[in-house]
Structure formats: structure tokens, C-alpha cells
Write an enzyme that holds these catalytic residues in place. Structure first.
Site, PDB file in Angstrom:
ATOM      1  CE  LYS A  54     -71.171   0.317  43.681  1.00 28.90           C
ATOM      2  NZ  LYS A  54     -71.227   1.779  43.584  1.00 28.90           N
ATOM      3  CE1 TYR A  76     -47.539 -20.958  34.701  1.00 31.69           C
ATOM      4  CE2 TYR A  76     -47.369 -23.153  33.762  1.00 31.69           C
ATOM      5  CZ  TYR A  76     -47.443 -22.327  34.869  1.00 31.69           C
ATOM      6  OH  TYR A  76     -47.425 -22.850  36.117  1.00 31.69           O
TER       7      TYR A  76
END
Length: 448
Positions: free
Chosen positions: A167, A112
Site C-alpha cells: 500500500k 541537524y
């Protein structure tokens, strides 16, 4: 398989610890038409034993009957009836996890701020670096408005989320792509297209899922024109790919010469029209198509097909494929000797395979044998790896051939959970992209 259309529940039972109690209970359930699965002992005590018994019922009224049988047994106490499918879905089936363990300030600075700033600036200078330094190269949007979900119909965007999660699970498990469900709470074509185009930079590909016809055709076509990443409506092309693969194998098993036969497609919705188009492109001949919707017939005619009716197709076509969703539509007396019949509607086909075979068909199969799980994971993996901007008809046909060639002798299609099959499909798609000079990736060593 026999269990696919049944309701499964787990009965947690406390049984009297006495010879014959379990056997008597199982016999009662069996006599009432209940199918039994796994039986697991949870606790063995001096006077009682607790067991989980997996039971399959035909429908909810049948399930109530089986529950009553257990409750009426004086030697059995029904502690709980569990729906293990619902338990699997508790909290959802997918999650975003960090690839790196963040357990120190130095690691925090790398993933970060401030370290991430340098990566951002590099991508700003050269946007292509996003493919290397971000997750974009494996993120696939799974987009749905919930208007045509499985056999459930228009259930809305939010209710379709379990299917989209499923999916995503398959995509990650089988080919390592990260599917991200995107639920769009509108059926307006312009809004759907605008939304997907706007978010497209996040992804390496777009999978359209469970969007009703005819809107699905326009949505897919407009997105293919407006974004620079592959877009595929799985209900159309994933289904067509697996149907072609199954048909090639069926012809081989039955000795039918597909080049000298006529094809008929009954039902011209999303899947049916795509199947007809693929057969016309692959075999180079027109396909007869039937649908009660006049606009669907017109779409087939514009694609080069021949509008017909059910009777004409059954009388004149050596290969008949049905995707209507109407159980029992094809009567045994309609079957012609030597026909190949693929009645693909789930859960109940237009005609049962054994009925079609008994009536003279040389080969017959239903939708349980033709699963588009075999198509979409590898197709997207190959398209993403090749960094193509579009998935062409030739790539889809290459995928179908890879599936057909991966099928064990005597089977219609391969095991959908065989990762090597999906790898072969991906390689076939990427190889075709190279042949067509559409690949924008360095695929050195990819086919090793």
C-alpha cells in the site's frame, strides 16, 4: 487476467545445445497444463545453454508435477527454481531516504544540530508551521492489526506487513504520499484507538487497513471523532468508491437506468456495508442486504437498508453486488434477465461473469475488474492537500464520479496505474472540500 490466481516460478535450466531440446521441454510443460511466460537466455555455450523459463502453475501440487517433468528430461538440468515475488520482498519494499545529501559539516549543521533548533522553536511558537517545515504534510499512517488480510483472514499484525508495504509503494508511486506501516499487535478496540490517537501528530492522515468487522466500524468512528486529520478504512470506503464508479459505467454500457432499479448487496462485512451505505446516499433509496450474520443485518437496518435473503435479492433487484467470499454462491438459475451482477470476491467470485451473462445478465464483472487501488491514493492526496479534518460521503462520491469519468470507452474502470486518473480523483476530493467549506488549505492554482 488468467495469471492472477496462478503460482509463478522461474525455472533456471541448463539445456543440451541441440535442435529440438527447448521445444520438446516446452511442449511437455504445456501438455501438463503449465502456462509459459518469458524465456530469457542467460548463457550460450558450445555444448549447453542456460535459460530462465517463467512457468505458471495452478497450485503447488501442479507446480511439483511441472518440476518433475523438467527433472525427468535427460537433456535438461534444473539448476534452480526461483520465486521472484519473494525476491522482490527481500529486505522489504520501502525505505526512508534523506532528501538532502549530507557530505559536509556545514550541511550537517543545517539538517541537524545546531540549525534544527531554530526550526523546532518556530514550530513550538506556531504548531501550524510543522506542516511547512516537516514531513508531516505527506506522511500517512497505514494502520493494521492483521485480522482481515486480503483473502488470508486473520494472520496477525507482523504477517500483514508485506501488504502494508505494498500500500505504501502504491501511495508513493501514484500520488507522492509517504505511507508508513503501523502494525498494532492487539485486537482490543480501546488499545488500537488509543495507540493511533497517540501517534496521530506524526501524520497528515490515517489509513485503516485489513481490520476485521465489526471492530473496524467502531475503530474508524472513534478515531474520526478524536483526531483532527482524515481517517479512512480503505476496505470499506475505497472499495465502495470504486464499486460506485464501476456501477455507473456498467449502467452506461448496458443501458440500465439506475434511478429506476432496485439494489441488492449480498454480504454485509466491511466492504459490503460501505457499498450499501454509499448506494443509499448517492441514489436516495434503500438497499436490500443479505448476510448470514444477524448483527450485520441489524447494522444495515440502522443505516436505512432493508434486511433480506439471497433469494429475495436475486428475484427482486436489478443490480446485485456480492462481497461474501463464497465462491459459486450465486447459481446461474438465480439470475434474472437484464440484471447487472458484480460478484466481487477474490480470487473466486460468487458467480463467474461468463456464467452470469449466459444466464441472462445484461452485464457482469468480478473482483479483478474492480480494484480499490483506483480509490485510496487519490482520495488521501486530495484530503491531505485540502487539509480537511474528515473525509465526507460527498468527497467519496466525488472521487467515484472522477473515476467513472476517467474511464476509456468500453472499459468498466480506468487503468489503476494511470497517474492522471489519481490526480483527477485528488482534485475532485479537494474541490468538493472547497464547496463544503471544509478545506483549511490555500488551493490557489491547485486545479490548473
Amino acid at each position: 487476467m488468467w495469471w492472477e490466481n496462478k503460482i509463478m516460478r522461474t525455472f533456471r535450466c541448463q539445456l543440451k545445445q541441440s535442435p529440438g531440446v527447448l521445444g520438446h521441454l516446452l511442449a511437455e510443460l504445456g501438455d501438463a497444463g503449465g502456462f509459459l511466460g518469458e524465456i530469457k537466455t542467460i548463457h550460450m555455450g558450445r555444448s549447453v545453454v542456460i535459460r530462465d523459463i517463467v512457468v505458471f502453475a495452478d497450485n503447488f501440487s501442479h507446480l511439483d508435477k511441472l518440476i518433475k517433468i523438467v527433472n525427468d528430461n535427460p537433456d535438461v538440468n534444473l539448476l534452480e527454481v526461483r520465486d521472484e515475488v519473494l525476491e522482490v520482498h527481500q529486505g522489504g519494499k520501502i525505505a526512508v531516504r534523506s532528501r538532502y545529501k549530507i557530505d559536509s559539516l556545514s550541511q550537517l549543521r543545517r539538517v541537524y544540530t545546531p540549525g534544527v533548533a531554530e526550526v523546532c522553536l518556530r514550530i513550538k511558537e506556531d504548531p501550524h508551521l510543522a506542516w511547512r517545515f516537516t514531513a508531516i504534510n505527506h506522511l500517512v499512517a497505514i494502520v493494521s492489526d492483521g485480522s482481515a488480510v486480503l483473502g488470508l483472514g486473520d494472520i496477525g499484525a507482523v504477517a500483514s506487513m508485506p501488504v502494508m508495504e505494498g500500500k505504501a509503494c502504491l501511495m508513493e508511486t501514484l500520488v507522492g504520499l509517504s505511507g508508513i506501516p503501523i502494525l498494532i499487535n492487539t485486537k482490543d478496540v480501546d488499545e488500537i484507538v488509543k495507540t493511533v490517537v497517540t501517534i496521530a501528530p506524526t501524520f497528515s492522515a490515517i489509513q485503516l487497513e485489513d481490520i476485521s468487522a465489526p471492530r473496524c466500524f467502531e475503530i474508524e468512528e472513534r478515531l474520526r471523532q478524536q483526531v483532527d486529520i482524515p481517517v479512512m478504512h480503505d476496505d470499506q470506503h475505497g472499495t465502495a468508491v470504486v464499486v460506485l464508479a464501476a456501477l455507473l459505467n456498467a449502467a452506461k454500457m448496458s443501458g440500465v437506468d439506475l434511478k429506476s432499479t432496485y439494489f441488492g448487496q449480498i454480504g454485509l462485512g466491511a466492504a459490503g456495508l460501505a457499498v450499501a451505505k454509499m448506494l443509499m446516499h448517492y441514489f436516495g433509496q434503500s438497499v436490500k442486504g443479505a448476510d448470514i450474520n444477524e448483527d450485520a443485518q441489524k447494522r444495515l437496518a440502522r443505516a436505512g437498508g432493508i434486511p433480506a435473503d439471497l433469494e429475495e435479492i436475486m428475484q427482486s433487484c436489478g443490480v446485485v453486488i456480492a462481497t461474501t467470499g463464497v465462491p459459486g454462491l450465486i447459481k446461474p438459475e438465480m439470475i434474472q434477465p437484464g440484471q447487472i451482477i458484480l460478484a466481487l470476491s477474490n480470487p473466486n467470485p460468487e458467480i463467474k461473469p461468463d456464467e452470469a451473462l449466459a444466464a441472462g445478465a445484461v452485464f457482469a464483472a468480478d473482483g479483478r475488474s474492480v480494484n480499490n487501488i483506483l480509490g485510496f491514493p487519490g482520495i488521501f492526496r486530495g484530503a491531505v492537500d485540502a487539509k480537511v479534518s474528515d473525509i465526507t460521503e460527498e468527497m467519496l462520491e466525488a472521487a467515484a464520479l472522477a473515476i467513472a469519468e476517467s474511464t476509456p470507452p468500453g472499459e468498466l474502470v480506468p487503468n489503476p496505474l494511470d497517474r492522471q486518473v489519481h490526480r483527477r480523483v485528488a482534485q475532485a476530493v479537494a474541490r468538493k472540500a472547497l464547496e463544503l467549506r471544509l478545506s483549511r488549505a490555500d488551493l490557489s492554482g491547485y486545479f490548473d
